[in-house]
Design an enzyme around this catalytic site. Structure first.
Site, PDB file in Angstrom:
ATOM      1  N   HIS A   1      97.937  73.073  18.763  1.00  0.00           N
ATOM      2  CA  HIS A   1      97.875  72.200  19.940  1.00  0.00           C
ATOM      3  C   HIS A   1      97.377  70.800  19.608  1.00  0.00           C
ATOM      4  CE1 HIS A   1      93.589  73.665  20.281  1.00  0.00           C
ATOM      5  NE2 HIS A   1      93.400  72.427  20.671  1.00  0.00           N
TER       6      HIS A   1
ATOM      7  N   ASP B   1      98.299  79.525  17.350  1.00  0.00           N
ATOM      8  CA  ASP B   1      97.729  78.191  17.525  1.00  0.00           C
ATOM      9  C   ASP B   1      97.212  77.631  16.205  1.00  0.00           C
ATOM     10  OD1 ASP B   1      97.064  75.848  18.783  1.00  0.00           O
ATOM     11  OD2 ASP B   1      95.124  76.559  19.483  1.00  0.00           O
TER      12      ASP B   1
ATOM     13  N   SER C   1      88.733  70.772  17.909  1.00  0.00           N
ATOM     14  CA  SER C   1      89.873  71.655  17.661  1.00  0.00           C
ATOM     15  C   SER C   1      90.401  71.498  16.246  1.00  0.00           C
ATOM     16  CB  SER C   1      91.005  71.339  18.643  1.00  0.00           C
ATOM     17  OG  SER C   1      90.679  71.739  19.942  1.00  0.00           O
TER      18      SER C   1
END
Length: 469
Positions: A113, A143, A217
């Protein structure tokens, strides 16, 4: 109301949800690790990532949660729309995240992402060097993504640890780029393991109280030895900031996915040719099992990877040494194994613990040569007079399908309907009409049938009439 924030890296503080991957320390650490030492060794291998998607602007992301404490702008009624012929260039959306080197040749792991939809990806190293990165490949379901830069010299890199050895309370260190501020270090402990937060099909997160925020992230979660035990990916946050509940993808998933992407450009998952289901309390009692942990083999596809190695009624308790307690555990374990690799199934059969080696193969949909769906075979029913039904073997080996139900027969009175899949008679799974017939003959006054339906499996008890069987 509980709110999970996806740490989607966007301009400023526009990240509302962060998916964090992590792996576990190799052993329990009774005291806090030397965080400064771990950070000092790891920081040169961590990078800030900036990705640009020219097709979207902040206002173009329908359905995305607005940044914390910031409402969506309402259209102005006092200002007319610009009707001139000026063509405004498309807005660019900036995403900020983190990554880390896993080889001296410049391969970088981050979240999918973080770079999804990007036309340009910039990587900033700890020494300030900036490079344009190439996307090697990504795996949306896990992911994860792998990038590559050409630094013209070996780069510092991190080693993977073994997340399967993590225990609650192990110390961990997170490094990332929170809110785009730059490299940041936080420390905490493993709060929980195997968290399923509903973000994807293979959720198996490590939960930690180490501070993780939007922009973290793709960053590494390290154990006390400085090894990567996870990738920071998500947080639970009512406010959008860290409240001490962060989630990381374990290294047991990250390592094989990254290796497959580097080798083949994608993670190619396959199947084992099994139909599996939860061990129910009824099965536990009927088979005298110690617990309901494990998954039951309900059917084996003919000529599939498991044919001749596993059979209906086997209870799988581990895959490649990884404990399997639920159907979700089994699916996650298989998702870590690429096509062509081996899955060692530990299973119980007849009170004995055995092991079978199965090579994961491409799923049937990937084998087709014409791309056209196979014609559905005509099923010829075999009569089971004692139940008042006609059945046929399921083409995929999942059980037997009820084709006909005699009006006012025993099965009809018990509520059995056509097109129902019968998986077992009492403790014995059945895949043929003959096996079902044998199970009925072995029954005395009632026939307990395990049947499948939209809501899962359930038991139907069919009373037998005088002389049935």
């Amino acid at each position: 109301m509980m709110r999970f924030a996806i740490l989607v890296p966007t301009a400023g503080a526009a990240l509302a949800l962060g998916l964090l991957l992590s792996s576990s320390p190799a052993h329990a650490v009774p005291a806090p690790p030397a965080v400064a030492q771990v950070a000092r060794a790891a920081l040169p291998a961590v990078v800030d990532i900036e990705s640009i998607d020219p097709s979207k602007g902040k206002g173009d992301k329908s359905g995305e949660m607005p940044p914390p404490d910031q409402g969506a702008a309402a259209p102005s009624k006092s200002e007319p729309a610009d009707t001139s012929t000026l063509i405004v260039p498309p807005k660019a959306e900036q995403a900020l995240g983190t990554g880390f080197f896993i080889s001296p040749t410049g391969y970088i792991v981050t979240n999918h992402h973080v770079i999804a939809g990007a036309s340009e990806i910039k990587v900033t190293m700890h020494d300030g060097s900036i490079f344009t990165a190439k996307l090697v490949g990504s795996d949306k379901k896990a992911d994860l993504a792998v990038l590559k830069i050409d630094a013209h010299h070996p780069v510092p890199f991190l080693h993977f640890g073994d997340s399967s050895q993590l225990v609650l309370g192990d110390w961990v260190v997170a490094i990332g780029n929170p809110f785009g501020l730059g490299f940041s270090v936080s420390a905490g402990v493993v709060s929980a393991l195997h968290r399923d937060i509903g973000s994807g099909p293979y959720d198996d997160f490590i939960q930690t109280d180490a501070a993780i925020n939007r922009g973290n992230s793709g960053g590494p979660l390290l154990d006390a030895k400085g090894e990567v035990i996870g990738v920071d990916s998500a947080i639970y946050s009512p406010s959008g900031g860290s409240v001490g509940i962060g989630f990381a993808i374990p290294s047991s998933m990250v390592r094989p996915v990254a290796a497959a992407i580097i080798a083949d450009g994608a993670m190619k998952r396959g199947w084992a040719g099994l139909r599996i289901e939860h061990v129910s309390e009824d099965m536990k009692a009927a088979w005298h099992l110690a617990s309901t942990d494990g998954v039951v083999v309900g059917g084996v596809v003919a000529d599939g990877p498991s044919a001749g190695k596993l059979g209906p009624g086997d209870v799988v308790t581990a895959v490649n040494g990884r404990k399997v307690a639920t159907v979700h555990d089994f699916k996650v374990a298989l998702a870590e194994i690429p096509v062509g690799h081996e899955a060692r199934m530990t299973y119980e059969r007849g009170g004995r613990t055995e092991e079978a080696a199965i090579t994961i193969e491409p799923a049937p949909a990937a084998k087709g040569k014409t791309g056209k769906p196979a014609a559905k075979p005509a099923l010829v029913p075999t009569e089971i007079p004692a139940l008042g039904i006609g059945v046929a073997a399921h083409p995929g080996g999942a059980g037997v399908i009820v084709i006909t139900v005699a009006k006012d027969g025993p099965a009809a009175r018990a509520g059995l309907l056509p097109d129902t899949l019968i998986e077992a008679v009492g403790p014995h799974f059945v895949t043929t009409a003959a096996a079902l017939q044998d199970g009925v003959k072995a029954s005395r006054n009632v026939v307990p049938l395990l049947v499948g339906g939209p809501a899962g499996t359930s038991w139907i008890v069919v009373p037998l009439g005088d002389g049935a069987g």
